[in-house]
Design an enzyme around this catalytic site. Structure first.
Site, mmCIF file in Angstrom:
data_model
loop_
_atom_site.group_PDB
_atom_site.id
_atom_site.type_symbol
_atom_site.label_atom_id
_atom_site.label_comp_id
_atom_site.label_asym_id
_atom_site.label_seq_id
_atom_site.Cartn_x
_atom_site.Cartn_y
_atom_site.Cartn_z
ATOM 1 N N LYS A 121 0.837 -1.204 0.000
ATOM 2 C CA LYS A 121 0.000 0.000 0.000
ATOM 3 C C LYS A 121 0.873 1.256 0.000
ATOM 4 C CE LYS A 121 -1.707 1.727 4.056
ATOM 5 N NZ LYS A 121 -1.432 3.161 4.180
ATOM 6 N N ASN A 122 1.855 1.292 0.910
ATOM 7 C CA ASN A 122 2.617 2.530 1.091
ATOM 8 C C ASN A 122 3.528 2.828 -0.085
ATOM 9 O OD1 ASN A 122 1.338 2.878 3.463
ATOM 10 N ND2 ASN A 122 3.085 2.378 4.779
ATOM 11 N N ARG A 148 -4.634 10.935 4.192
ATOM 12 C CA ARG A 148 -3.555 11.896 4.360
ATOM 13 C C ARG A 148 -2.473 11.729 3.297
ATOM 14 N NH1 ARG A 148 1.069 12.478 6.632
ATOM 15 N NH2 ARG A 148 1.507 14.413 7.747
ATOM 16 N N CYS A 182 -5.068 13.211 12.581
ATOM 17 C CA CYS A 182 -5.729 11.934 12.351
ATOM 18 C C CYS A 182 -5.550 11.097 13.596
ATOM 19 C CB CYS A 182 -5.215 11.245 11.103
ATOM 20 S SG CYS A 182 -3.706 10.350 11.375
ATOM 21 N N ARG A 239 0.680 14.161 12.923
ATOM 22 C CA ARG A 239 1.134 13.898 11.554
ATOM 23 C C ARG A 239 1.274 15.179 10.740
ATOM 24 N NH1 ARG A 239 -1.255 8.316 9.279
ATOM 25 N NH2 ARG A 239 0.886 8.032 8.687
ATOM 26 N N ILE A 259 3.167 18.181 8.378
ATOM 27 C CA ILE A 259 3.951 18.115 7.136
ATOM 28 C C ILE A 259 4.993 19.242 7.086
ATOM 29 C CG2 ILE A 259 2.229 16.866 5.759
ATOM 30 C CD1 ILE A 259 1.643 19.549 4.361
ATOM 31 N N ASP A 260 5.385 19.704 8.294
ATOM 32 C CA ASP A 260 6.358 20.801 8.329
ATOM 33 C C ASP A 260 7.689 20.428 7.673
ATOM 34 O OD1 ASP A 260 6.400 19.024 10.553
ATOM 35 O OD2 ASP A 260 7.854 20.305 11.554
ATOM 36 N N ASP A 304 4.250 0.259 11.984
ATOM 37 C CA ASP A 304 3.071 -0.400 11.399
ATOM 38 C C ASP A 304 2.939 -1.862 11.830
ATOM 39 O OD1 ASP A 304 2.435 1.955 10.162
ATOM 40 O OD2 ASP A 304 3.092 1.365 8.162
ATOM 41 N N VAL A 351 7.680 6.590 16.857
ATOM 42 C CA VAL A 351 7.415 7.234 15.568
ATOM 43 C C VAL A 351 6.154 8.097 15.618
ATOM 44 C CG1 VAL A 351 7.016 6.840 13.102
ATOM 45 C CG2 VAL A 351 8.644 5.397 14.353
ATOM 46 N N ARG A 364 -8.929 -0.108 4.265
ATOM 47 C CA ARG A 364 -7.985 0.866 3.679
ATOM 48 C C ARG A 364 -6.718 0.187 3.204
ATOM 49 N NH1 ARG A 364 -5.866 4.475 7.702
ATOM 50 N NH2 ARG A 364 -4.428 4.658 5.983
HETATM 51 C C1 UD1 Z 1 4.372 6.563 6.313
HETATM 52 C C2 UD1 Z 1 3.431 5.390 6.125
HETATM 53 C C3 UD1 Z 1 2.921 4.893 7.477
HETATM 54 C C4 UD1 Z 1 4.100 4.571 8.380
HETATM 55 C C5 UD1 Z 1 5.044 5.768 8.487
HETATM 56 C C6 UD1 Z 1 6.291 5.469 9.290
HETATM 57 C C7 UD1 Z 1 2.384 5.852 4.013
HETATM 58 C C8 UD1 Z 1 1.143 6.173 3.275
HETATM 59 N N1 UD1 Z 1 2.295 5.821 5.336
HETATM 60 O O1 UD1 Z 1 3.623 7.627 6.906
HETATM 61 O O2 UD1 Z 1 2.140 3.709 7.256
HETATM 62 O O3 UD1 Z 1 3.600 4.265 9.679
HETATM 63 O O4 UD1 Z 1 5.455 6.173 7.171
HETATM 64 O O5 UD1 Z 1 6.942 4.362 8.772
HETATM 65 O O6 UD1 Z 1 3.418 5.620 3.423
HETATM 66 N N2 UD1 Z 1 6.339 14.207 10.940
HETATM 67 C C9 UD1 Z 1 6.429 15.551 11.272
HETATM 68 N N3 UD1 Z 1 6.544 16.460 10.266
HETATM 69 C C10 UD1 Z 1 6.581 16.080 8.942
HETATM 70 C C11 UD1 Z 1 6.502 14.708 8.620
HETATM 71 C C12 UD1 Z 1 6.384 13.790 9.645
HETATM 72 O O7 UD1 Z 1 6.403 15.912 12.441
HETATM 73 O O8 UD1 Z 1 6.688 16.958 8.073
HETATM 74 C C13 UD1 Z 1 6.224 13.218 12.025
HETATM 75 C C14 UD1 Z 1 4.890 12.474 11.971
HETATM 76 O O9 UD1 Z 1 3.878 13.179 12.663
HETATM 77 C C15 UD1 Z 1 5.259 11.180 12.643
HETATM 78 C C16 UD1 Z 1 6.720 10.952 12.213
HETATM 79 O O10 UD1 Z 1 7.201 12.218 11.824
HETATM 80 O O11 UD1 Z 1 5.219 11.321 14.030
HETATM 81 C C17 UD1 Z 1 6.897 9.964 11.083
HETATM 82 O O12 UD1 Z 1 6.141 10.369 9.967
HETATM 83 P P1 UD1 Z 1 6.471 9.886 8.463
HETATM 84 O O13 UD1 Z 1 7.668 9.005 8.452
HETATM 85 O O14 UD1 Z 1 6.472 11.107 7.614
HETATM 86 O O15 UD1 Z 1 5.213 8.987 8.142
HETATM 87 P P2 UD1 Z 1 4.218 9.114 6.934
HETATM 88 O O16 UD1 Z 1 4.974 9.349 5.685
HETATM 89 O O17 UD1 Z 1 3.093 10.003 7.290
#
Ligand code: UD1
Length: 425
Positions: free
Chosen positions: A22-23, A93, A117, A122, A124-125, A306, A328, A398
């Site tokens: 999926k990811n 997301r 969520c 989560r 995106i900064d 996960d 995480v 999902r």
């Molecule tokens: C992806 C996967 C998810 C998996 C995660 C970690 C997909 C669709 N989802 O999620 O299944 O659990 O990787 O392996 O691929 N964060 C920030 N700022 C940012 C980006 C992230 O603070 O700009 C934080 C997030 O809130 C979280 C952590 O960093 O606490 C990890 O997030 P990230 O690795 O980005 O996970 P996703 O890409 O959202």
């Protein structure tokens, strides 16, 4: 409302094949925006999140043909819009994965800001800070992020605060079309990142180092459409491995690379589960009791967040006590309180869960808190005394294709039924 009803105590055995990840599939679909023309993706899982990404791409103007259940042909020559509305981002997301490709193709993108969520803030900064280094300017307008690169994208050095999967992917997808070289330090190393880099390189990109903490991307002028097979889903595989581990019954899990679950398999062996590794498959069973071992989630190659819920389910039946640490995501222990309803002894202290093994679970009515937690509750139901009913299973849909059918094929007594809202049992 659909629920999954599980009658505990029946044996499972046989072979289960996992789908494409999926990811990975979601990001590969987004990446096709960068290569105008007909791209073909094979081994795409037929799951709800993929359908949402399909809607996102169609909304942008792409034409998608379902060639067969697991093959999508995506024509992105017709993409003319760069706007992804909140109705779609709110559904998933990961829709924000189009930010990088839209910037790469059009030099602009409008993507709704994702809300919180149920597994944490989560943010995106890191995506935004990284893209700013490439010359992207952002403003937030009525809940939408407007991103533009007025002087074009230009390569630079970006160091991520945390090895974020989504930020690494968005940066890779934007920088393949930047002028010059981009270097991402502290990049995520997940197998899905490598799959995305492979796809982009097949399209003509010049990416080196994917799978290591330093990724170097030399921008190119254009990318061309390709055919690509999605990597096997290590998390779906891990879920079935955990399932075999909890029942003890022999199950062969096929269609993924065991090396992608390196630490998970090692921890499961420490718990007393036998795992025979094959090429793109493992055979799993257990003879003795489940031992308690500590785990802590970390970015790849650490223990995947996960797999945390499925593993906590095994540990809740361990012969001793242990600590599960979630590093995480904040707020990813909601599953534990549902498992407590089935008799588990788990105490949450911040980002630690203290798990004291119990001798068994008792079937109960429980709510799926999120995707992986929902699958873990079904797993618990397989060994629980009596009947377990898991509601809110749209979370499971999902990310798991034909979950109930796959369990039935292994011999589990499980069915999906519709019930009126107020009367689950
Ligand atoms: C992806 C996967 C998810 C998996 C995660 C970690 C997909 C669709 N989802 O999620 O299944 O659990 O990787 O392996 O691929 N964060 C920030 N700022 C940012 C980006 C992230 O603070 O700009 C934080 C997030 O809130 C979280 C952590 O960093 O606490 C990890 O997030 P990230 O690795 O980005 O996970 P996703 O890409 O959202």
């Amino acid at each position: 409302m659909d629920v999954i009803r599980i009658e505990g105590g029946h044996h499972v055995s046989g072979v289960v094949k996992v789908e494409g990840a999926k990811n990975s599939a979601l990001k590969l679909m987004a990446a096709t925006i960068l290569a105008p023309g007909v791209n073909t993706l094979t081994n795409v899982p037929n799951i709800a999140d993929v359908h949402v990404m399909g809607k996102v791409l169609k909304r942008l103007g792409a034409q998608i043909e379902v060639v067969d259940e697991h093959t999508l042909s995506i024509d992105t020559s017709t993409v003319t819009s760069w706007v992804t509305p909140y109705q779609l981002v709110a559904q998933m997301r990961a829709s924000t994965a189009v930010l990088g490709p839209l910037l790469g193709r059009f030099g602009k993108a409008t993507v709704a800001m994702p809300g919180g969520c149920n597994i944490g803030a989560r943010k995106i900064d890191m995506h935004i800070l990284g893209l700013q280094a490439l010359g992207v300017e952002f403003d937030l307008d009525h809940g939408d992020i407007n991103a533009t690169a007025p002087r074009g994208l230009r390569g630079d050095t970006v160091t991520l605060d945390f090895a974020s999967v989504g930020a690494t992917e968005n940066l890779m997808m934007a920088s393949v079309r930047a002028k010059g070289v981009t270097t991402i330090y502290n990049a995520a190393r997940e197998p899905e990142i490598v799959d995305l880099a492979n796809l982009l390189n097949e399209m003509g990109a010049k990416i080196g180092g994917a799978g290591s903490p330093v990724i170097e991307i030399e921008g190119v002028d254009e990318l061309h459409p390709v055919t690509h097979e999605v990597v096997g889903d290590r998390i779906e595989a891990g879920t079935f491995i955990a399932m075999a581990g909890i029942t003890g019954d022999p199950v062969e899990v096929r269609g993924f690379e065991p090396i992608h679950l390196g630490l998970v398999l090692r921890k499961y062996e420490q718990m007393g589960i036998t795992i025979e590794r094959e090429r793109r498959a493992v055979r799993v069973w257990r003879e003795g009791p489940l031992s308690s071992v500590d785990i802590q989630t970390l970015p790849f190659p650490g223990f995947p967040t996960d797999m945390q819920a499925q593993t906590m389910c095994l540990l809740a039946l361990g012969s001793g006590s242990c600590i599960v640490t979630e590093n995480v995501f904040e707020n990813r222990f909601m599953f534990a309180s549902e498992l407590q309803r089935m008799g588990a002894d788990i105490r949450i202290e911040g980002h630690h869960a203290i798990v004291h093994g119990v001798s068994g679970f008792s079937g109960a009515e429980v709510k799926s808190p999120d995707l992986r937690g929902g699958a873990a509750l079904v797993m618990a139901g397989l060994v629980a005394d009596g009947t377990t009913v898991v509601s809110d299973i749209y979370h499971i849909d999902r990310g798991y294709e034909r979950f109930v059918e796959k369990l039935q094929a292994l011999g589990a007594h499980v069915e999906r039924t519709s019930v009126p809202d107020a009367n689950v049992l």
